[in-house]
Motif scaffolding. Structure first.
Motif, PDB file in Angstrom:
ATOM      1  N   LEU A 193       0.861  -1.125  -0.081  1.00 11.02           N
ATOM      2  CA  LEU A 193       0.030  -0.028  -0.018  1.00 11.02           C
ATOM      3  C   LEU A 193       1.100   1.294   0.053  1.00 11.02           C
ATOM      4  CD1 LEU A 193      -2.684  -1.039   2.735  1.00 11.02           C
ATOM      5  CD2 LEU A 193      -2.932  -0.838   0.270  1.00 11.02           C
ATOM      6  N   GLY A 194       1.965   1.182   0.825  1.00 13.59           N
ATOM      7  CA  GLY A 194       2.863   2.474   0.900  1.00 13.59           C
ATOM      8  C   GLY A 194       3.953   2.421  -0.230  1.00 13.59           C
ATOM      9  N   LEU A 195       4.167   1.370  -0.927  1.00 15.30           N
ATOM     10  CA  LEU A 195       4.964   1.263  -2.121  1.00 15.30           C
ATOM     11  C   LEU A 195       4.411   2.011  -3.117  1.00 15.30           C
ATOM     12  CD1 LEU A 195       6.664  -2.137  -1.718  1.00 15.30           C
ATOM     13  CD2 LEU A 195       7.826  -0.023  -1.174  1.00 15.30           C
ATOM     14  N   GLY A 196       2.807   1.577  -3.386  1.00 13.98           N
ATOM     15  CA  GLY A 196       2.299   2.055  -4.463  1.00 13.98           C
ATOM     16  C   GLY A 196       2.186   3.669  -4.688  1.00 13.98           C
ATOM     17  N   ALA A 197       1.699   4.127  -3.187  1.00 14.61           N
ATOM     18  CA  ALA A 197       1.538   5.573  -3.222  1.00 14.61           C
ATOM     19  C   ALA A 197       2.614   6.304  -3.352  1.00 14.61           C
ATOM     20  CB  ALA A 197       0.623   5.831  -2.023  1.00 14.61           C
ATOM     21  N   ALA A 198       3.911   5.567  -2.935  1.00 15.29           N
ATOM     22  CA  ALA A 198       5.114   6.702  -2.972  1.00 15.29           C
ATOM     23  C   ALA A 198       5.617   7.230  -3.972  1.00 15.29           C
ATOM     24  CB  ALA A 198       6.221   5.809  -1.886  1.00 15.29           C
ATOM     25  N   LEU A 199       5.730   6.336  -5.179  1.00 13.02           N
ATOM     26  CA  LEU A 199       6.632   6.678  -6.250  1.00 13.02           C
ATOM     27  C   LEU A 199       5.919   7.732  -7.050  1.00 13.02           C
ATOM     28  CD1 LEU A 199       9.405   6.175  -7.157  1.00 13.02           C
ATOM     29  CD2 LEU A 199       8.617   4.430  -8.593  1.00 13.02           C
ATOM     30  N   PRO A 200       4.340   7.463  -7.328  1.00 12.14           N
ATOM     31  CA  PRO A 200       3.854   8.601  -8.179  1.00 12.14           C
ATOM     32  C   PRO A 200       3.807  10.138  -7.431  1.00 12.14           C
ATOM     33  CG  PRO A 200       2.304   6.707  -7.873  1.00 12.14           C
ATOM     34  CD  PRO A 200       3.577   6.477  -6.851  1.00 12.14           C
ATOM     35  N   ASN A 201       3.668   9.983  -6.142  1.00 14.92           N
ATOM     36  CA  ASN A 201       3.823  11.245  -5.667  1.00 14.92           C
ATOM     37  C   ASN A 201       5.361  11.884  -5.453  1.00 14.92           C
ATOM     38  OD1 ASN A 201       1.386  12.360  -4.073  1.00 14.92           O
ATOM     39  ND2 ASN A 201       1.376  10.232  -3.592  1.00 14.92           N
ATOM     40  N   ALA A 202       6.329  10.997  -5.392  1.00 12.97           N
ATOM     41  CA  ALA A 202       7.722  11.726  -5.517  1.00 12.97           C
ATOM     42  C   ALA A 202       7.957  12.298  -7.120  1.00 12.97           C
ATOM     43  CB  ALA A 202       8.590  10.448  -5.376  1.00 12.97           C
ATOM     44  N   VAL A 203       7.395  11.236  -8.013  1.00 16.58           N
ATOM     45  CA  VAL A 203       7.526  11.770  -9.372  1.00 16.58           C
ATOM     46  C   VAL A 203       6.746  13.347  -9.527  1.00 16.58           C
ATOM     47  CG1 VAL A 203       6.768  11.363 -11.731  1.00 16.58           C
ATOM     48  CG2 VAL A 203       7.851   9.658 -10.418  1.00 16.58           C
ATOM     49  N   THR A 204       5.942  13.380  -9.109  1.00 17.30           N
ATOM     50  CA  THR A 204       4.907  14.773  -9.277  1.00 17.30           C
ATOM     51  C   THR A 204       5.411  15.772  -8.425  1.00 17.30           C
ATOM     52  OG1 THR A 204       2.911  13.470  -9.421  1.00 17.30           O
ATOM     53  CG2 THR A 204       2.840  15.583  -8.781  1.00 17.30           C
ATOM     54  N   LEU A 205       6.024  15.739  -7.005  1.00 16.49           N
ATOM     55  CA  LEU A 205       6.554  16.567  -6.344  1.00 16.49           C
ATOM     56  C   LEU A 205       7.937  17.142  -7.077  1.00 16.49           C
ATOM     57  CD1 LEU A 205       6.601  16.700  -2.608  1.00 16.49           C
ATOM     58  CD2 LEU A 205       8.636  17.537  -3.722  1.00 16.49           C
ATOM     59  N   LEU A 206       8.634  16.301  -7.557  1.00 12.50           N
ATOM     60  CA  LEU A 206       9.921  16.646  -8.263  1.00 12.50           C
ATOM     61  C   LEU A 206       9.759  17.346  -9.358  1.00 12.50           C
ATOM     62  CD1 LEU A 206      12.932  16.813  -8.091  1.00 12.50           C
ATOM     63  CD2 LEU A 206      13.006  14.602  -9.202  1.00 12.50           C
ATOM     64  N   SER A 207       8.877  16.919 -10.228  1.00 13.34           N
ATOM     65  CA  SER A 207       8.551  17.637 -11.317  1.00 13.34           C
ATOM     66  C   SER A 207       8.064  18.966 -11.516  1.00 13.34           C
ATOM     67  CB  SER A 207       7.471  16.682 -12.347  1.00 13.34           C
ATOM     68  OG  SER A 207       6.199  16.710 -11.717  1.00 13.34           O
ATOM     69  N   GLU A 208       7.232  19.285 -10.486  1.00  9.74           N
ATOM     70  CA  GLU A 208       6.827  20.512  -9.998  1.00  9.74           C
ATOM     71  C   GLU A 208       7.799  21.435  -9.309  1.00  9.74           C
ATOM     72  OE1 GLU A 208       1.990  19.519  -9.646  1.00  9.74           O
ATOM     73  OE2 GLU A 208       3.115  19.516  -7.793  1.00  9.74           O
ATOM     74  N   TYR A 209       9.009  21.241  -9.252  1.00 14.43           N
ATOM     75  CA  TYR A 209      10.043  21.807  -8.874  1.00 14.43           C
ATOM     76  C   TYR A 209      11.053  22.029 -10.025  1.00 14.43           C
ATOM     77  CZ  TYR A 209       8.989  22.953  -3.845  1.00 14.43           C
ATOM     78  OH  TYR A 209       8.105  23.475  -2.829  1.00 14.43           O
ATOM     79  N   CYS A 210      10.934  21.516 -11.160  1.00 14.64           N
ATOM     80  CA  CYS A 210      11.824  21.392 -12.278  1.00 14.64           C
ATOM     81  C   CYS A 210      11.708  22.404 -13.225  1.00 14.64           C
ATOM     82  CB  CYS A 210      11.912  20.015 -12.959  1.00 14.64           C
ATOM     83  SG  CYS A 210      12.340  18.697 -12.014  1.00 14.64           S
ATOM     84  N   PRO A 211      12.776  22.889 -13.889  1.00 14.94           N
ATOM     85  CA  PRO A 211      12.497  23.880 -15.117  1.00 14.94           C
ATOM     86  C   PRO A 211      11.955  22.943 -16.151  1.00 14.94           C
ATOM     87  CG  PRO A 211      14.998  23.444 -14.623  1.00 14.94           C
ATOM     88  CD  PRO A 211      13.933  22.950 -13.397  1.00 14.94           C
ATOM     89  N   ALA A 212      11.132  23.641 -17.098  1.00 12.83           N
ATOM     90  CA  ALA A 212      10.574  22.947 -18.186  1.00 12.83           C
ATOM     91  C   ALA A 212      11.474  22.142 -19.066  1.00 12.83           C
ATOM     92  CB  ALA A 212       9.425  23.777 -18.868  1.00 12.83           C
ATOM     93  N   HIS A 213      12.604  22.723 -19.429  1.00 13.60           N
ATOM     94  CA  HIS A 213      13.369  22.057 -20.430  1.00 13.60           C
ATOM     95  C   HIS A 213      14.390  21.202 -19.842  1.00 13.60           C
ATOM     96  CE1 HIS A 213      15.567  25.575 -18.180  1.00 13.60           C
ATOM     97  NE2 HIS A 213      16.587  24.907 -18.694  1.00 13.60           N
ATOM     98  N   LYS A 214      14.376  20.945 -18.572  1.00  7.42           N
ATOM     99  CA  LYS A 214      15.288  19.942 -18.143  1.00  7.42           C
ATOM    100  C   LYS A 214      14.306  18.844 -17.243  1.00  7.42           C
ATOM    101  CE  LYS A 214      19.441  22.667 -17.424  1.00  7.42           C
ATOM    102  NZ  LYS A 214      20.463  23.076 -16.541  1.00  7.42           N
ATOM    103  N   ARG A 215      13.008  19.054 -17.364  1.00 14.32           N
ATOM    104  CA  ARG A 215      12.165  18.241 -16.540  1.00 14.32           C
ATOM    105  C   ARG A 215      12.410  16.676 -16.783  1.00 14.32           C
ATOM    106  NH1 ARG A 215       7.336  20.642 -17.353  1.00 14.32           N
ATOM    107  NH2 ARG A 215       7.605  21.776 -15.339  1.00 14.32           N
ATOM    108  N   ALA A 216      12.296  16.473 -18.100  1.00 17.44           N
ATOM    109  CA  ALA A 216      12.384  14.970 -18.328  1.00 17.44           C
ATOM    110  C   ALA A 216      13.665  14.380 -17.745  1.00 17.44           C
ATOM    111  CB  ALA A 216      12.220  14.649 -19.720  1.00 17.44           C
ATOM    112  N   PHE A 217      14.793  15.029 -18.163  1.00 18.41           N
ATOM    113  CA  PHE A 217      16.061  14.322 -17.627  1.00 18.41           C
ATOM    114  C   PHE A 217      16.069  14.210 -16.163  1.00 18.41           C
ATOM    115  CE2 PHE A 217      20.385  15.504 -16.307  1.00 18.41           C
ATOM    116  CZ  PHE A 217      21.330  14.309 -16.448  1.00 18.41           C
TER     117      PHE A 217
END
Length: 446
Positions: free
Chosen positions: A118-142
């Motif tokens: 239950l914890g494993l499933g919820a952790a990673l999507p939130n980690a991806v989302t939180l980090l992506s929302e602190y990234c500059p657009a031109h480097k986000r994917a990298f």
């Protein structure tokens, strides 16, 4: 100023690096804890005197829990915040893993692994989302792809560690280590991890935490007034789901789901069962976890994929990886009869291609969905995809129990990679058609 404009104009800061490191470690321990049962399975079968069929529910329990966790708990981040859900998720899977080390029978272990999932499933999507929302657009994917490399690296390190730890300290010690360290990470995040500023802006544009947080990136932010893009709005969980399935996103959503599902079928079929199969054919006991670890380690190729996705069409980049994954996986069944060295080289190649594609899907999804539905979209993709892990584990168990030939097993495993290629091409066609419709509409208005 738009929040994304501010992030795009700044140099990458130490504060953003700190967020990256914490999210990388979340992904790392998510990967280690998810794969750990596959590494301890041969010793568990031996110590508890159980069959391969008996171990299937244990291998599947965390994967089912992870699917439910991603679908049910993950989207709550769009309501209660990325940080809160991330802390709860890491706490659940770390404690669940620790308690699993004290299980005395299969029933207890299955229940505890389900809770861990239950914890494993919820952790990673939130980690991806939180980090992506602190990234500059031109480097986000990298940046996000590099962070997501933590998952396969964690799975790989778990395999290498298991090859040493289990013979010396027992399989229980592997579960204990996999739980204690992420618990310490959870404590660190409680004090160091900020909430997503995009989420804070979505909830309250006058939130005083926003300039304070962004001031850690550049002090000038403390004098600024920020806003989201005009297209973003504060919506309910039900509205977020409607957005994910709206005509604009429906085809892409289904393509992402099927793609993630198929990819995890391949990953967990190999990681969970290779140690058991290797032991059965008389190979050294330590070799199975190491080869499975090498397969998982291939995910570090996601860093290159992220660089490519920032410059080229991400759908095509992933499609190329999955196509060649199918070729390598199909050859594995024959290569095992040629040479162990050739088999391992092909395994590493397949792992690099497959895990590179798999690691790139969350960032592709994060770019695909709007802010107000981003965590919902990514979480549901990961949740539905986790059922692919369950199906892959069950299918591999069925094939192993029926003593299918290696050639047949790996031919079957190549099929999901072909499906992934097709899904990415369909998603790209749908996006191009949507752009053409929008362009036609705008021209008609003019």
């Amino acid at each position: 100023m738009h929040i994304q404009t501010f992030l795009d104009q700044q140099k990458w800061s130490g504060f953003q690096t700190l967020i990256f490191i914490m999210m990388f470690l979340v992904a790392f321990f998510d990967g280690m804890d998810t794969a750990v049962m596959g590494y301890i399975a041969p010793d568990l079968i031996h110590d508890w005197q159980i069959s391969k069929a008996d171990i299937i529910p244990v291998l599947s329990a965390a994967l089912i829990g992870a699917a439910i966790g991603a679908i049910v708990l993950g989207p709550l981040a769009d309501r209660f915040g990325r940080r809160a859900l991330l802390l709860v998720s890491v706490f659940i899977f770390s404690i669940g893993c620790v308690l699993s080390s004290f299980a005395i029978n299969l029933t207890q272990l299955e229940i505890l692994r389900f809770i861990t999932g239950l914890g494993l499933g919820a952790a990673l999507p939130n980690a991806v989302t939180l980090l992506s929302e602190y990234c500059p657009a031109h480097k986000r994917a990298f940046i996000v792809n590099t962070m997501y490399c933590g998952f396969p690296i964690g799975a790989a390190v778990g395999g290498f560690a298991a090859a040493y730890i289990i013979p010396h300290f027992g399989w229980e010690s592997m579960l204990l280590i996999s739980g204690v360290i992420p618990f310490l990470l959870c404590i660190c995040m409680l004090f160091l991890l900020p909430e997503s500023v995009r989420y804070l802006l979505l909830k309250n544009t006058n939130d005083q935490r926003i300039p304070q947080i962004l001031g850690k990136i550049n002090a000038s932010a403390r004098e600024q007034q920020f806003e989201l893009e005009n297209s973003s709005s504060n919506i309910s969980m039900l509205q977020a789901m409607r957005t994910v399935f709206s005509s604009k996103y429906a085809v892409g959503t289904l393509s992402l789901w099927i793609c993630f599902f198929s990819g995890l079928m391949i990953f967990y079929s190999i990681v969970n069962w290779m140690p058991v199969l290797f032991k059965e054919v008389g190979m050294p006991p330590h070799l199975g976890p190491i080869v499975s670890g090498l397969f998982a380690l291939g995910g570090i190729g996601a860093m290159l994929n992220g660089w490519l996705m920032d410059r080229f069409n991400g759908n095509y980049v992933i499609a190329v990886c999955t196509f060649f994954t199918a070729v390598c996986v199909a050859l594995l069944g024959t290569a095992i009869h040629w040479s162990l060295l050739i088999f391992i080289v092909l395994m590493i190649s397949a792992g690099t291609l497959q895990n590179t594609a798999q690691s790139s899907l969350p960032v592709l999804a994060a770019k695909f969905y709007p802010t107000e539905a981003r965590t919902t979209g990514v979480s549901w993709m990961c949740g539905i995809g986790r059922f692919g892990a369950v199906v892959g584990t069950l299918c591999m168990g069925y094939m192993a129990n029926n003593n299918m030939a290696w050639t047949q097993i790996f031919t079957v495993l190549a099929i999901p990679a072909v499906v992934m290629t097709v899904c990415m091409l369909i998603k790209n066609i749908a996006e191009n058609e949507a752009k053409d419709r929008n362009t036609s509409t705008d021209f008609a208005k003019e």
